[in-house]
Design an enzyme around this catalytic site. Structure first.
Site, PDB file in Angstrom:
ATOM      1  N   TYR A  73      -3.427  -0.006   9.979  1.00 44.83           N
ATOM      2  CA  TYR A  73      -3.252  -0.398   8.583  1.00 44.83           C
ATOM      3  C   TYR A  73      -1.835  -0.064   8.127  1.00 44.83           C
ATOM      4  O   TYR A  73      -1.166  -0.883   7.489  1.00 44.83           O
ATOM      5  CB  TYR A  73      -4.288   0.352   7.744  1.00 44.83           C
ATOM      6  N   SER A 122       0.843  -1.208   0.000  1.00 48.90           N
ATOM      7  CA  SER A 122       0.000   0.000   0.000  1.00 48.90           C
ATOM      8  C   SER A 122       0.872   1.248   0.000  1.00 48.90           C
ATOM      9  O   SER A 122       2.070   1.181   0.310  1.00 48.90           O
ATOM     10  CB  SER A 122      -0.865  -0.012   1.271  1.00 48.90           C
TER      11      SER A 122
HETATM   12  P1  NAP Z   1     -11.820  -4.980  -0.501  1.00 49.48           P
HETATM   13  O1  NAP Z   1     -12.641  -4.470  -1.616  1.00 49.48           O
HETATM   14  O2  NAP Z   1     -12.180  -4.641   0.903  1.00 49.48           O
HETATM   15  O3  NAP Z   1     -11.644  -6.592  -0.638  1.00 49.48           O
HETATM   16  C1  NAP Z   1     -10.880  -7.262   0.325  1.00 49.48           C
HETATM   17  C2  NAP Z   1     -11.270  -8.721   0.250  1.00 49.48           C
HETATM   18  O4  NAP Z   1     -10.597  -9.457   1.274  1.00 49.48           O
HETATM   19  C3  NAP Z   1     -12.777  -8.893   0.496  1.00 49.48           C
HETATM   20  O5  NAP Z   1     -13.290  -9.887  -0.359  1.00 49.48           O
HETATM   21  C4  NAP Z   1     -12.782  -9.334   1.945  1.00 49.48           C
HETATM   22  O6  NAP Z   1     -13.934 -10.033   2.325  1.00 49.48           O
HETATM   23  C5  NAP Z   1     -11.567 -10.231   1.976  1.00 49.48           C
HETATM   24  N1  NAP Z   1     -11.168 -10.537   3.352  1.00 49.48           N
HETATM   25  C6  NAP Z   1     -11.113  -9.685   4.403  1.00 49.48           C
HETATM   26  N2  NAP Z   1     -10.720 -10.348   5.504  1.00 49.48           N
HETATM   27  C7  NAP Z   1     -10.532 -11.651   5.142  1.00 49.48           C
HETATM   28  C8  NAP Z   1     -10.142 -12.836   5.850  1.00 49.48           C
HETATM   29  N3  NAP Z   1      -9.863 -12.832   7.152  1.00 49.48           N
HETATM   30  N4  NAP Z   1     -10.080 -14.009   5.160  1.00 49.48           N
HETATM   31  C9  NAP Z   1     -10.383 -14.045   3.835  1.00 49.48           C
HETATM   32  N5  NAP Z   1     -10.758 -12.956   3.104  1.00 49.48           N
HETATM   33  C10 NAP Z   1     -10.824 -11.779   3.769  1.00 49.48           C
HETATM   34  O7  NAP Z   1     -10.347  -4.473  -0.699  1.00 49.48           O
HETATM   35  P2  NAP Z   1      -9.575  -4.030  -2.027  1.00 49.48           P
HETATM   36  O8  NAP Z   1      -9.672  -2.564  -2.176  1.00 49.48           O
HETATM   37  O9  NAP Z   1      -9.912  -4.933  -3.165  1.00 49.48           O
HETATM   38  O10 NAP Z   1      -8.091  -4.337  -1.508  1.00 49.48           O
HETATM   39  C11 NAP Z   1      -7.494  -5.603  -1.674  1.00 49.48           C
HETATM   40  C12 NAP Z   1      -6.113  -5.488  -1.085  1.00 49.48           C
HETATM   41  O11 NAP Z   1      -5.449  -4.346  -1.642  1.00 49.48           O
HETATM   42  C13 NAP Z   1      -6.126  -5.257   0.424  1.00 49.48           C
HETATM   43  O12 NAP Z   1      -5.014  -5.919   1.006  1.00 49.48           O
HETATM   44  C14 NAP Z   1      -5.933  -3.743   0.553  1.00 49.48           C
HETATM   45  O13 NAP Z   1      -5.342  -3.398   1.793  1.00 49.48           O
HETATM   46  C15 NAP Z   1      -5.011  -3.488  -0.581  1.00 49.48           C
HETATM   47  N6  NAP Z   1      -4.991  -2.120  -1.096  1.00 49.48           N
HETATM   48  C16 NAP Z   1      -6.138  -1.514  -1.512  1.00 49.48           C
HETATM   49  C17 NAP Z   1      -6.044  -0.219  -2.058  1.00 49.48           C
HETATM   50  C18 NAP Z   1      -7.238   0.542  -2.540  1.00 49.48           C
HETATM   51  O14 NAP Z   1      -7.087   1.754  -2.772  1.00 49.48           O
HETATM   52  N7  NAP Z   1      -8.380  -0.078  -2.710  1.00 49.48           N
HETATM   53  C19 NAP Z   1      -4.814   0.404  -2.183  1.00 49.48           C
HETATM   54  C20 NAP Z   1      -3.670  -0.252  -1.704  1.00 49.48           C
HETATM   55  C21 NAP Z   1      -3.769  -1.518  -1.184  1.00 49.48           C
HETATM   56  P3  NAP Z   1     -15.100  -9.165   3.046  1.00 49.48           P
HETATM   57  O15 NAP Z   1     -15.952  -8.655   1.936  1.00 49.48           O
HETATM   58  O16 NAP Z   1     -15.793 -10.111   3.977  1.00 49.48           O
HETATM   59  O17 NAP Z   1     -14.405  -8.044   3.805  1.00 49.48           O
HETATM   60  C1  GCO Z   2      -6.912   5.248   3.200  1.00 49.53           C
HETATM   61  C2  GCO Z   2      -7.029   4.313   2.027  1.00 49.53           C
HETATM   62  C3  GCO Z   2      -5.663   3.790   1.642  1.00 49.53           C
HETATM   63  C4  GCO Z   2      -5.782   2.863   0.475  1.00 49.53           C
HETATM   64  C5  GCO Z   2      -4.475   2.305   0.081  1.00 49.53           C
HETATM   65  C6  GCO Z   2      -3.520   3.344  -0.405  1.00 49.53           C
HETATM   66  O1  GCO Z   2      -7.816   5.231   4.050  1.00 49.53           O
HETATM   67  O2  GCO Z   2      -5.912   5.975   3.231  1.00 49.53           O
HETATM   68  O3  GCO Z   2      -7.895   3.244   2.304  1.00 49.53           O
HETATM   69  O4  GCO Z   2      -5.077   3.160   2.735  1.00 49.53           O
HETATM   70  O5  GCO Z   2      -6.592   1.780   0.783  1.00 49.53           O
HETATM   71  O6  GCO Z   2      -3.913   1.496   1.042  1.00 49.53           O
HETATM   72  O7  GCO Z   2      -2.404   2.680  -0.979  1.00 49.53           O
END
Ligand code: NAP
Ligand code: GCO
Length: 264
Positions: A157, A144
């Site tokens: 986080y 992230s």
């Molecule tokens: P999301 O939409 O919240 O999806 C996360 C998935 O992980 C959901 O299907 C969730 O299920 C599942 N999950 C949560 N806890 C779990 C557990 N204990 N066991 C199995 N599955 C579990 O998140 P996303 O935005 O796609 O992000 C995916 C990854 O990218 C995460 O690691 C997040 O931190 C990272 N990330 C996201 C962003 C962003 O801007 N979106 C940026 C940087 C990094 P539930 O629906 O039950 O929660």
């Molecule tokens: C926040 C956002 C970010 C993104 C991502 C950025 O609240 O700042 O959720 O943390 O999810 O991780 O890279």
């Protein structure tokens, strides 16, 4: 010839019913991989299976809470029986709790660390032995911006994602000799359900202040899409990246490089 193909590979993507995980798994399937994914509840797995089917992608879906080591060991055994040993692991499942640190309960902090840091350790530990036995493998940890930067309300986080960057480097260090490459992808701000609260329209119809802030902080002047992550993920999952190890590839539109626009 540079090889980005994943033909004949088995990929496990955690938490991939939707969002970033779903997009990465879909791209892996297009590159030829056999896909296994898990999610924490059956209804989510069913939702994911329907979405993959809609895209014409054949996948196996499993219910597994990645924070529970016994469930993870069972998941990996099932994937191995159904598809073969895991060649590519993407530790994607993750949660976030946006709470000012002094108001956050210790249990809430632990929950974020458990999913975002302990779980990638547990799942990686479950697949590494078979990767060693099979001559190598790929582990991709979804890090992230918060692997590098802090901001208000995301202490747990940021601590987890900072730790995940170092876990990535340590797996690379400890298992590189077995032809296992462990790298990270550091998405910028991506439009998924996880960031939906940061993009909600205000009651007067105006953009969320954080939405405007992120667009101003991003040289690309936009939020990322899950599709922006597909190419980097296929690269790190393929033999094209066999000499890339312990690296976090930031896919952020330039945020980390940019001091920010001068206020007008
Ligand atoms: P999301 O939409 O919240 O999806 C996360 C998935 O992980 C959901 O299907 C969730 O299920 C599942 N999950 C949560 N806890 C779990 C557990 N204990 N066991 C199995 N599955 C579990 O998140 P996303 O935005 O796609 O992000 C995916 C990854 O990218 C995460 O690691 C997040 O931190 C990272 N990330 C996201 C962003 C962003 O801007 N979106 C940026 C940087 C990094 P539930 O629906 O039950 O929660
Ligand atoms: C926040 C956002 C970010 C993104 C991502 C950025 O609240 O700042 O959720 O943390 O999810 O991780 O890279």
């Amino acid at each position: 010839m540079v090889n980005f193909s994943l033909e004949g590979k088995v990929a496990l993507v955690t938490g991939a019913s939707y969002g970033i995980g779903f997009a990465i798994a879909s791209a892996f399937a297009q590159a030829g991989a056999k896909i296994a994914f898990n999610d924490i509840r059956q209804e989510l797995v069913d939702k994911g299976l329907a979405s993959y089917k809609e895209k014409g992608i054949d996948v196996r879906g499993y219910v597994c809470d990645v924070t529970k080591e016994d469930q993870v060991q069972e998941l990996v055994a099932k994937v191995e029986k159904d598809l073969g040993p895991v060649n590519i692991l993407v530790n994607n499942a993750g949660i976030i709790k946006r709470i000012p640190m002094t108001e956050m309960k210790a249990e809430e902090f632990r929950q974020v660390i458990d999913v975002d840091l302990n779980a990638p350790f547990i799942v990686s530990k479950a697949v590494i032995p078979s990767m060693i036995k099979n001559g190598g493998g790929k582990i991709i940890n979804i890090c992230s911006m918060m692997s590098e930067l802090g901001r208000e309300t995301v202490s747990a986080y940021a601590a987890a994602k900072g730790g995940l960057k170092m876990l990535t480097r340590n797996i690379a260090s400890e298992y590189g000799q077995y032809n296992i490459q462990c790298n990270g992808i550091g998405p910028g701000y991506i439009a998924t359900p996880q960031t939906a609260p940061l993009r909600e329209r205000q009651s007067d119809g105006s953009r969320h202040p954080f939405d405007s802030f992120i667009v101003a902080k991003t040289p690309a002047a936009r939020w990322g899409t899950v599709e922006d992550l597909q190419g980097p993920a296929v690269f790190l999952a393929s033999s094209a990246s066999d000499f890339v190890n312990g690296h976090v590839l930031y896919v952020d539109g330039g945020i980390l490089a940019y001091i920010g626009k001068q206020p007008q």
